[in-house]
Structures are given as structure tokens and as C-alpha cells.
Design a protein around this motif. Structure first.
Motif, PDB file in Angstrom:
ATOM      1  N   GLN A 238       0.846  -1.191   0.000  1.00  0.00           N
ATOM      2  CA  GLN A 238       0.000   0.000   0.000  1.00  0.00           C
ATOM      3  C   GLN A 238       0.882   1.241   0.000  1.00  0.00           C
ATOM      4  O   GLN A 238       1.896   1.297   0.706  1.00  0.00           O
ATOM      5  CB  GLN A 238      -0.909   0.024   1.234  1.00  0.00           C
ATOM      6  N   PHE A 239       0.462   2.231  -0.783  1.00  0.00           N
ATOM      7  CA  PHE A 239       1.177   3.496  -0.837  1.00  0.00           C
ATOM      8  C   PHE A 239       0.440   4.502   0.021  1.00  0.00           C
ATOM      9  O   PHE A 239      -0.781   4.604  -0.037  1.00  0.00           O
ATOM     10  CB  PHE A 239       1.281   3.980  -2.279  1.00  0.00           C
ATOM     11  N   GLU A 240       1.150   5.240   0.792  1.00  0.00           N
ATOM     12  CA  GLU A 240       0.558   6.015   1.899  1.00  0.00           C
ATOM     13  C   GLU A 240      -0.154   7.273   1.423  1.00  0.00           C
ATOM     14  O   GLU A 240       0.426   8.339   1.335  1.00  0.00           O
ATOM     15  CB  GLU A 240       1.632   6.321   2.962  1.00  0.00           C
ATOM     16  N   ALA A 241      -1.428   7.152   1.097  1.00  0.00           N
ATOM     17  CA  ALA A 241      -2.218   8.318   0.741  1.00  0.00           C
ATOM     18  C   ALA A 241      -2.478   9.197   1.961  1.00  0.00           C
ATOM     19  O   ALA A 241      -2.654  10.408   1.847  1.00  0.00           O
ATOM     20  CB  ALA A 241      -3.548   7.873   0.133  1.00  0.00           C
ATOM     21  N   GLN A 242      -2.484   8.566   3.149  1.00  0.00           N
ATOM     22  CA  GLN A 242      -2.770   9.301   4.379  1.00  0.00           C
ATOM     23  C   GLN A 242      -1.578  10.130   4.851  1.00  0.00           C
ATOM     24  O   GLN A 242      -1.743  11.138   5.536  1.00  0.00           O
ATOM     25  CB  GLN A 242      -3.182   8.330   5.497  1.00  0.00           C
ATOM     26  N   TYR A 243      -0.356   9.702   4.508  1.00  0.00           N
ATOM     27  CA  TYR A 243       0.854  10.431   4.896  1.00  0.00           C
ATOM     28  C   TYR A 243       1.680  10.711   3.642  1.00  0.00           C
ATOM     29  O   TYR A 243       2.714  10.087   3.394  1.00  0.00           O
ATOM     30  CB  TYR A 243       1.672   9.623   5.906  1.00  0.00           C
ATOM     31  N   PRO A 244       1.235  11.645   2.822  1.00  0.00           N
ATOM     32  CA  PRO A 244       1.840  11.831   1.492  1.00  0.00           C
ATOM     33  C   PRO A 244       3.303  12.248   1.508  1.00  0.00           C
ATOM     34  O   PRO A 244       4.011  12.045   0.529  1.00  0.00           O
ATOM     35  CB  PRO A 244       0.961  12.922   0.863  1.00  0.00           C
ATOM     36  N   ASP A 245       3.776  12.831   2.589  1.00  0.00           N
ATOM     37  CA  ASP A 245       5.167  13.295   2.613  1.00  0.00           C
ATOM     38  C   ASP A 245       6.072  12.422   3.475  1.00  0.00           C
ATOM     39  O   ASP A 245       7.208  12.797   3.763  1.00  0.00           O
ATOM     40  CB  ASP A 245       5.208  14.743   3.137  1.00  0.00           C
ATOM     41  N   ALA A 246       5.574  11.284   3.890  1.00  0.00           N
ATOM     42  CA  ALA A 246       6.345  10.443   4.813  1.00  0.00           C
ATOM     43  C   ALA A 246       7.320   9.517   4.096  1.00  0.00           C
ATOM     44  O   ALA A 246       8.241   8.991   4.722  1.00  0.00           O
ATOM     45  CB  ALA A 246       5.398   9.625   5.682  1.00  0.00           C
ATOM     46  N   ASN A 247       7.106   9.291   2.796  1.00  0.00           N
ATOM     47  CA  ASN A 247       7.958   8.363   2.037  1.00  0.00           C
ATOM     48  C   ASN A 247       7.975   6.968   2.671  1.00  0.00           C
ATOM     49  O   ASN A 247       9.037   6.348   2.838  1.00  0.00           O
ATOM     50  CB  ASN A 247       9.385   8.901   1.912  1.00  0.00           C
ATOM     51  N   VAL A 248       6.792   6.498   3.043  1.00  0.00           N
ATOM     52  CA  VAL A 248       6.662   5.205   3.710  1.00  0.00           C
ATOM     53  C   VAL A 248       5.794   4.277   2.874  1.00  0.00           C
ATOM     54  O   VAL A 248       4.753   4.676   2.347  1.00  0.00           O
ATOM     55  CB  VAL A 248       6.031   5.367   5.111  1.00  0.00           C
ATOM     56  N   LEU A 249       6.229   3.028   2.741  1.00  0.00           N
ATOM     57  CA  LEU A 249       5.443   1.977   2.115  1.00  0.00           C
ATOM     58  C   LEU A 249       4.990   0.987   3.185  1.00  0.00           C
ATOM     59  O   LEU A 249       5.685   0.773   4.179  1.00  0.00           O
ATOM     60  CB  LEU A 249       6.264   1.234   1.061  1.00  0.00           C
ATOM     61  N   LEU A 250       3.832   0.397   2.948  1.00  0.00           N
ATOM     62  CA  LEU A 250       3.299  -0.618   3.854  1.00  0.00           C
ATOM     63  C   LEU A 250       3.155  -1.916   3.075  1.00  0.00           C
ATOM     64  O   LEU A 250       2.493  -1.955   2.031  1.00  0.00           O
ATOM     65  CB  LEU A 250       1.934  -0.182   4.399  1.00  0.00           C
ATOM     66  N   VAL A 251       3.770  -2.979   3.569  1.00  0.00           N
ATOM     67  CA  VAL A 251       3.637  -4.288   2.937  1.00  0.00           C
ATOM     68  C   VAL A 251       3.090  -5.263   3.976  1.00  0.00           C
ATOM     69  O   VAL A 251       3.505  -5.256   5.136  1.00  0.00           O
ATOM     70  CB  VAL A 251       4.972  -4.782   2.349  1.00  0.00           C
ATOM     71  N   THR A 252       2.124  -6.083   3.551  1.00  0.00           N
ATOM     72  CA  THR A 252       1.473  -7.015   4.466  1.00  0.00           C
ATOM     73  C   THR A 252       1.884  -8.446   4.152  1.00  0.00           C
ATOM     74  O   THR A 252       1.876  -8.878   2.996  1.00  0.00           O
ATOM     75  CB  THR A 252      -0.061  -6.896   4.355  1.00  0.00           C
ATOM     76  N   VAL A 253       2.232  -9.178   5.208  1.00  0.00           N
ATOM     77  CA  VAL A 253       2.502 -10.613   5.103  1.00  0.00           C
ATOM     78  C   VAL A 253       1.646 -11.324   6.150  1.00  0.00           C
ATOM     79  O   VAL A 253       1.173 -10.707   7.106  1.00  0.00           O
ATOM     80  CB  VAL A 253       3.992 -10.954   5.312  1.00  0.00           C
ATOM     81  N   THR A 254       1.454 -12.624   5.973  1.00  0.00           N
ATOM     82  CA  THR A 254       0.607 -13.389   6.874  1.00  0.00           C
ATOM     83  C   THR A 254       1.168 -14.786   7.099  1.00  0.00           C
ATOM     84  O   THR A 254       2.109 -15.206   6.426  1.00  0.00           O
ATOM     85  CB  THR A 254      -0.825 -13.536   6.302  1.00  0.00           C
ATOM     86  N   ASP A 255       0.581 -15.478   8.068  1.00  0.00           N
ATOM     87  CA  ASP A 255       0.756 -16.914   8.257  1.00  0.00           C
ATOM     88  C   ASP A 255       2.236 -17.315   8.329  1.00  0.00           C
ATOM     89  O   ASP A 255       2.979 -16.786   9.154  1.00  0.00           O
ATOM     90  CB  ASP A 255       0.020 -17.648   7.133  1.00  0.00           C
ATOM     91  N   GLU A 256       2.659 -18.225   7.474  1.00  0.00           N
ATOM     92  CA  GLU A 256       4.024 -18.744   7.555  1.00  0.00           C
ATOM     93  C   GLU A 256       5.068 -17.659   7.327  1.00  0.00           C
ATOM     94  O   GLU A 256       6.137 -17.661   7.970  1.00  0.00           O
ATOM     95  CB  GLU A 256       4.213 -19.887   6.553  1.00  0.00           C
ATOM     96  N   GLU A 257       4.801 -16.742   6.392  1.00  0.00           N
ATOM     97  CA  GLU A 257       5.758 -15.663   6.154  1.00  0.00           C
ATOM     98  C   GLU A 257       5.871 -14.756   7.385  1.00  0.00           C
ATOM     99  O   GLU A 257       6.957 -14.276   7.712  1.00  0.00           O
ATOM    100  CB  GLU A 257       5.352 -14.844   4.928  1.00  0.00           C
TER     101      GLU A 257
END
Length: 387
Positions: A238-257
Motif C-alpha cells: 500500500q502506498f501512503e495516501a494518508q501520509y503523502p510526505d512520509a515516504n513510507v510503504l506498507l507491505v502485508t505478510v501473513t501466516d508462515e511468512e
């Protein structure tokens, strides 16, 4: 939504064709789920439903099919379709009742603000909103709950002892499956078996910070999927629409990973993340990440996972027993395990796995306790297993 792979991005039409096919299968799954008997005898996994609809009979094999399947299922339930109940999650009550739009909540106060707001309605608070009522005891680790017909005794890790007429246990099902809290006498065997039948899934949101942006921006580009030959390997971005100047990416992993990543150093996770991004954006000068935040819900003894997931074969009769205690005559109703009551998202009849499920189940469980304690209405009827 864009779908990337090693060396670039898939054509939109190529991805859309597969999404359209998935929608057809999901519609067929909803119709099938509605026909299954309430007893749960006919329940099946979502993967079995996909096979019945001739959707990738051997499971998704290509990277793009795998990541789309992951996005539609694992990203919601934190476990793959082969272990998730069709009858109890399709259609998903949360989406049916509250719409299926997915929003990223960026309130910096966190969920703690909700807890303090609710507590402040009946416990004394100061001008800053901090609860000052002595009945609220924070930072106490419960290690033992002793219960009898005369009341309950709760012991904490700091050797404190608290006595009450009743107790409400709101820990996660993951904690109930651990040895953190000892019940004396032990919970009945049937209750323990039900607790261990339910899945405690692991859902990890990893935040990665960079000095500058290098990723696509604009409408329709909040989500970016990475099609790997390894299911769930840094798949949903996900690209941070809520924090446009933060230069932060969000990646989600689950389960075994999630479990794998929790056990490795953050520097290794950071390196893996950057390697994936460089493979997705080969024409960009992708810099090294400057920082990462890696939650460790599975390793934390106070959570032992993130949320519950409804497994195959646990019907609503058995699920009701997870919340309450059966009596010899189910037509009469049920009573708590002694004076011990249970609540939490895993006890929400329709919204398990969600915060609103935890909130609503708290209201439901409190109502049951109050009726018993104050009005002696201690019978709680649930239908029989095959009704």
C-alpha cells in the motif's frame, strides 16, 4: 491496483480477466454456502469450493493467480483458502453489513483512544482523559484464575491477589491456547478442545521508510501486488495516501511468512523488501530503506497471533460453546464455566477477527453476565447441533 513481478508490471487487461473469473467463482461460492446445512456437516474449505467451480483445480500455480488469490483471501483472513471455512465466512458478514471498501486508518492515537473513550463513560477521568479510577488496574499480568461457586480469585505476576464474584476473560484465543493463564480447576475438556480448534492467525503490517519516493502515484494506485512464485512473499503493498510526505510503504505478510519474518533480524527483512521493490521497478533507482517497523504479534506472549480465523468444520453450535458452558439439557439453556465468562473478537458471532467484533462481543458478554448476576437469568439458549 497494479500487479508487479520480477522485471515489471503485468498488463491491466491480463490481470482484469483473472479478477473477473475470480468474481464469478466467488458468486458461485456464496450460492453454495447458502445451501449448506446449518449443522456444519457439509462445510468445506474455500479451496474446495474453488475446485467445485472448476477454478484452478489444483490450486493457483502461476505467480499472478497466486497473488490475486492471496489478495482476495489471505489478505482478509490471514490464512490460505485451504483452511478457511466456506460456510462461515462466505459471504463475509462484515462486508455484507458495513460495505466492502477497505480503508487505511491513519489516526495517530491508535486503538487505545477508543478504549479510553469507552472506559471514560463509566470510570472517573481527569481533564486530559486519563482514567484515574482505582478500579482500573493496568500493566498487570494475570497468571492464575481460581473459580468456585463462591467467587473467583485472580493472581498476577507481581504476586497481587484480586477477588470478585465473577470474572470476564477477554484475552485472545492465542493466549487461551498458551500456558500464560492457569485455570483452577482446569476448564472442562470440551471447552479446551474448542479453544484449540479455533485458529489464531498471524497478520503482519510492515512499514518501510525511504528518503524519497520512487513508486507509482495517483488514483487507482493505492494497492500494488507483487506476483512471486512463493505464496505470500511480500505480496500486498500500500502506498501512503494518508501520509503523502512520509515516504513510507506498507507491505502485508501473513501466516508462515509472518512467523518466518518475526524470527529474523529486521535488517534481513529490510534487505528482502528492497530486493523485491527493485525487481518490481527495474527502471527506477530504488534506494536502500532507512527504517522499518516489524510487528511481532505471534511472538508476543500477550497476543500469540493477530486475530482468529474460522476453520473448517466448527459449526455455530460449537462456536457458541466457545463462549459459554453447556448444561446437561441444552433445551434448558446454558451457564458460564462456574463464574468465568469469556469475550473477545473470537467470540463475536458474525464479526470474529475484527475490532468491531471485539466491541460488540464485549457488549453481548457483559449483558449475559449482568442478567445472571443481577437478575438470576443465567440460562442462555442456543440451538442444538443439528437443529
Amino acid at each position: 491496483m497494479l500487479v508487479g513481478r520480477m522485471g515489471g508490471v503485468y498488463e491491466r487487461a491480463y490481470v482484469q480477466k483473472r479478477l473477473d473469473r475470480w468474481d464469478e467463482v466467488e458468486e458461485g461460492g456464496e450460492k453454495l454456502s447458502a445451501k449448506l446445512r446449518p449443522s456444519g456437516q457439509d462445510d468445506m474449505s474455500i479451496l474446495a469450493m474453488q475446485r467445485l467451480n472448476d477454478y484452478l483445480p489444483n490450486g493457483p500455480a502461476s505467480p499472478v493467480n497466486m497473488v490475486l488469490d492471496y489478495f482476495k483471501h489471505d489478505y482478509e483472513f490471514a490464512e490460505p483458502p485451504r483452511v478457511t471455512s466456506l460456510q462461515n465466512v462466505v459471504p463475509l458478514a462484515t462486508f455484507t453489513d458495513f460495505d466492502d471498501d477497505i480503508y487505511f486508518v491513519a489516526d495517530q492515537r491508535g486503538y487505545e483512544a477508543v478504549v479510553y473513550y469507552l472506559a471514560g463513560q463509566y470510570l472517573k477521568a481527569d481533564k486530559s482523559g486519563n482514567i484515574v479510577n482505582p478500579r482500573l488496574q493496568l500493566n498487570k499480568v494475570v497468571t492464575e484464575i481460581s473459580h468456585s461457586g463462591g467467587g473467583v480469585t485472580v493472581r498476577t505476576e507481581d504476586a497481587k491477589v484480586y477477588k470478585a464474584d465473577y470474572v470476564m476473560v477477554s484475552t485472545s484465543v492465542g493466549v487461551l491456547q498458551s500456558d500464560l493463564i492457569q485455570f483452577k480447576p482446569r476448564l472442562p475438556t470440551w471447552k479446551v478442545l474448542l479453544i484449540y480448534q479455533f485458529d489464531m492467525a498471524v497478520y503482519t503490517k510492515i512499514f518501510v521508510k525511504f528518503l524519497r519516493k520512487f513508486w507509482p502515484q495517483g488514483k487507482g494506485r493505492e494497492f500494488f501486488l507483487y506476483a512471486s512464485s512463493r505464496r505470500g512473499y511480500y505480496g500486498v503493498w500500500q502506498f501512503e495516501a494518508q501520509y503523502p510526505d512520509a515516504n513510507v510503504l506498507l507491505v502485508t505478510v501473513t501466516d508462515e511468512e509472518s512467523r518466518r519474518i518475526e524470527q529474523q533480524p529486521d535488517n534481513q527483512t529490510k534487505a528482502e523488501v528492497v530486493e523485491v521493490l527493485r525487481s518490481m521497478f527495474p527502471g527506477e533507482d530504488v534506494p536502500d530503506a532507512t527504517d522499518t517497523l516489524v510487528p511481532r504479534w505471534w511472538s508476543d506472549r500477550f497476543y500469540r497471533g493477530t486475530c482468529s480465523n474460522w476453520p473448517i468444520g466448527v459449526n455455530r453450535y460449537e462456536y457458541d460453546l466457545l463462549r459459554v458452558h453447556r448444561t446437561p439439557n441444552l433445551s434448558i439453556g446454558i451457564a458460564p464455566v462456574g463464574r468465568v465468562y469469556f469475550t473477545g473478537e473470537h467470540t463475536s458471532e458474525h464479526y470474529n477477527g475484527y475490532v468491531h467484533g471485539a466491541y460488540l462481543s464485549g457488549i453481548d458478554s457483559a449483558d449475559i453476565l449482568i442478567k445472571c448476576a443481577q437478575k438470576r437469568m443465567c440460562k442462555y439458549h442456543i440451538p442444538g447441533k443439528f437443529d
